[in-house]
Design a protein around this motif. Structure first.
Motif, mmCIF file in Angstrom:
data_model
loop_
_atom_site.group_PDB
_atom_site.id
_atom_site.type_symbol
_atom_site.label_atom_id
_atom_site.label_comp_id
_atom_site.label_asym_id
_atom_site.label_seq_id
_atom_site.Cartn_x
_atom_site.Cartn_y
_atom_site.Cartn_z
ATOM 1 N N UNK A 18 2.315 7.775 11.035
ATOM 2 C CA UNK A 18 1.867 6.744 11.964
ATOM 3 C C UNK A 18 2.684 5.459 11.816
ATOM 4 N N UNK A 19 3.015 5.088 10.572
ATOM 5 C CA UNK A 19 3.746 3.835 10.361
ATOM 6 C C UNK A 19 5.150 3.917 10.947
ATOM 7 N N UNK A 20 5.779 5.071 10.837
ATOM 8 C CA UNK A 20 7.125 5.223 11.410
ATOM 9 C C UNK A 20 7.080 5.072 12.934
ATOM 10 N N UNK A 21 6.072 5.658 13.552
ATOM 11 C CA UNK A 21 5.917 5.535 15.001
ATOM 12 C C UNK A 21 5.616 4.082 15.378
ATOM 13 N N UNK B 173 0.825 -1.228 0.000
ATOM 14 C CA UNK B 173 0.000 0.000 0.000
ATOM 15 C C UNK B 173 0.852 1.269 0.000
ATOM 16 N N UNK B 174 2.161 1.107 -0.185
ATOM 17 C CA UNK B 174 3.082 2.251 -0.224
ATOM 18 C C UNK B 174 2.982 3.087 1.061
ATOM 19 N N UNK B 175 2.925 2.397 2.190
ATOM 20 C CA UNK B 175 2.722 3.064 3.471
ATOM 21 C C UNK B 175 3.936 3.854 3.940
ATOM 22 N N UNK B 176 5.100 3.615 3.357
ATOM 23 C CA UNK B 176 6.295 4.335 3.789
ATOM 24 C C UNK B 176 6.362 5.748 3.235
ATOM 25 N N UNK B 177 5.442 6.121 2.352
ATOM 26 C CA UNK B 177 5.377 7.465 1.792
ATOM 27 C C UNK B 177 4.711 8.381 2.814
ATOM 28 N N UNK B 178 5.524 9.080 3.591
ATOM 29 C CA UNK B 178 5.009 9.931 4.664
ATOM 30 C C UNK B 178 4.106 11.040 4.151
ATOM 31 N N UNK B 179 4.404 11.575 2.996
ATOM 32 C CA UNK B 179 3.604 12.675 2.452
ATOM 33 C C UNK B 179 2.163 12.234 2.210
ATOM 34 N N UNK B 180 1.998 10.998 1.761
ATOM 35 C CA UNK B 180 0.651 10.510 1.453
ATOM 36 C C UNK B 180 -0.041 9.871 2.654
ATOM 37 N N UNK B 181 0.729 9.272 3.566
ATOM 38 C CA UNK B 181 0.135 8.472 4.640
ATOM 39 C C UNK B 181 0.410 8.971 6.050
ATOM 40 N N UNK C 192 1.879 -3.012 27.064
ATOM 41 C CA UNK C 192 1.880 -1.562 26.832
ATOM 42 C C UNK C 192 2.310 -1.249 25.401
ATOM 43 N N UNK C 193 3.359 -1.909 24.936
ATOM 44 C CA UNK C 193 3.803 -1.701 23.552
ATOM 45 C C UNK C 193 2.718 -2.114 22.562
ATOM 46 N N UNK C 194 2.061 -3.238 22.824
ATOM 47 C CA UNK C 194 1.005 -3.723 21.943
ATOM 48 C C UNK C 194 -0.146 -2.721 21.853
ATOM 49 N N UNK C 195 -0.517 -2.132 22.958
ATOM 50 C CA UNK C 195 -1.590 -1.132 22.957
ATOM 51 C C UNK C 195 -1.211 0.034 22.053
ATOM 52 N N UNK C 196 0.007 0.524 22.188
ATOM 53 C CA UNK C 196 0.462 1.622 21.338
ATOM 54 C C UNK C 196 0.480 1.232 19.872
ATOM 55 N N UNK C 197 0.937 0.039 19.558
ATOM 56 C CA UNK C 197 1.003 -0.433 18.187
ATOM 57 C C UNK C 197 -0.386 -0.523 17.570
ATOM 58 N N UNK C 198 -1.322 -1.104 18.305
ATOM 59 C CA UNK C 198 -2.692 -1.254 17.792
ATOM 60 C C UNK C 198 -3.355 0.110 17.585
ATOM 61 N N UNK C 199 -3.156 1.017 18.512
ATOM 62 C CA UNK C 199 -3.735 2.360 18.353
ATOM 63 C C UNK C 199 -3.161 3.045 17.123
ATOM 64 N N UNK C 200 -1.863 2.988 16.955
ATOM 65 C CA UNK C 200 -1.243 3.635 15.792
ATOM 66 C C UNK C 200 -1.738 3.002 14.479
ATOM 67 N N UNK C 201 -1.845 1.687 14.429
ATOM 68 C CA UNK C 201 -2.259 1.005 13.207
ATOM 69 C C UNK C 201 -3.737 1.209 12.901
ATOM 70 N N UNK C 202 -4.534 1.389 13.920
ATOM 71 C CA UNK C 202 -5.981 1.504 13.726
ATOM 72 C C UNK C 202 -6.422 2.950 13.555
ATOM 73 N N UNK C 203 -5.998 3.823 14.445
ATOM 74 C CA UNK C 203 -6.441 5.231 14.437
ATOM 75 C C UNK C 203 -5.640 6.075 13.463
ATOM 76 N N UNK C 204 -4.359 5.726 13.281
ATOM 77 C CA UNK C 204 -3.452 6.505 12.426
ATOM 78 C C UNK C 204 -3.534 7.998 12.785
ATOM 79 N N UNK C 205 -3.161 8.333 14.025
ATOM 80 C CA UNK C 205 -3.375 9.698 14.513
ATOM 81 C C UNK C 205 -2.540 10.785 13.839
ATOM 82 N N UNK C 206 -1.497 10.436 13.165
ATOM 83 C CA UNK C 206 -0.668 11.454 12.494
ATOM 84 C C UNK C 206 0.023 10.853 11.297
#
Length: 147
Positions: free
Chosen positions: A87-90, A76-84, A133-147
């Protein structure tokens, strides 16, 4: 979304669940293992359980999680920060921390296998919470994509 993408996503989630199940259970085994005498029958049983859990479940699940996750990200070209966004980097940062915890747990298993007691029961009780704790952060980032 293609059918292949959805299958990849399902496999990523399944292997992640398997990895996390092991990552949550192994430190709990260390809590109990740290209570028993080195060389005792119980200690030998814990050594067997820890080795099998790590080699047969945690390690293969971790490898598969990385493979399916990176495959999805490239698909899905998720490493393109400009488009996505970032969140993936975090998320990857937290996954790398999880990987470091995994490596530490593997090193600790080898210490227990040598009949060493590297830390106290209390230490392992606290360590047991880190993957959660790490899993909670990972799931939130992958699901909500806050930034």
């Amino acid at each position: 979304m293609t059918n292949a993408y959805l299958w990849l996503k399902a496999l990523h989630i399944i292997t992640l669940i398997s990895w996390m199940a092991g990552m949550l259970y192994l430190p709990r085994l260390y809590v109990y293992h740290s209570r028993v005498a080195p060389g005792s029958e119980a200690s030998e049983l814990f050594k067997l359980m820890e080795r099998k859990l790590l080699r047969l479940i945690i390690n293969p699940a971790m490898i598969a999680t990385w493979i399916f996750g990176l495959w999805l990200a490239f698909k899905i070209n998720a490493f393109d920060s400009a488009a996505n966004g970032h969140w993936l980097h975090a998320k990857l940062g937290l996954v790398i921390l999880m990987q470091l915890v995994h490596a530490y747990l593997a090193r600790t298993r080898r210490a227990f296998a040598r009949d060493e007691r590297p830390h106290s029961e209390r230490f392992f009780r606290i360590l047991n919470e880190v993957p959660a704790v790490l899993m909670i952060g990972i799931v939130i980032l992958a699901t909500v994509k806050p930034f």
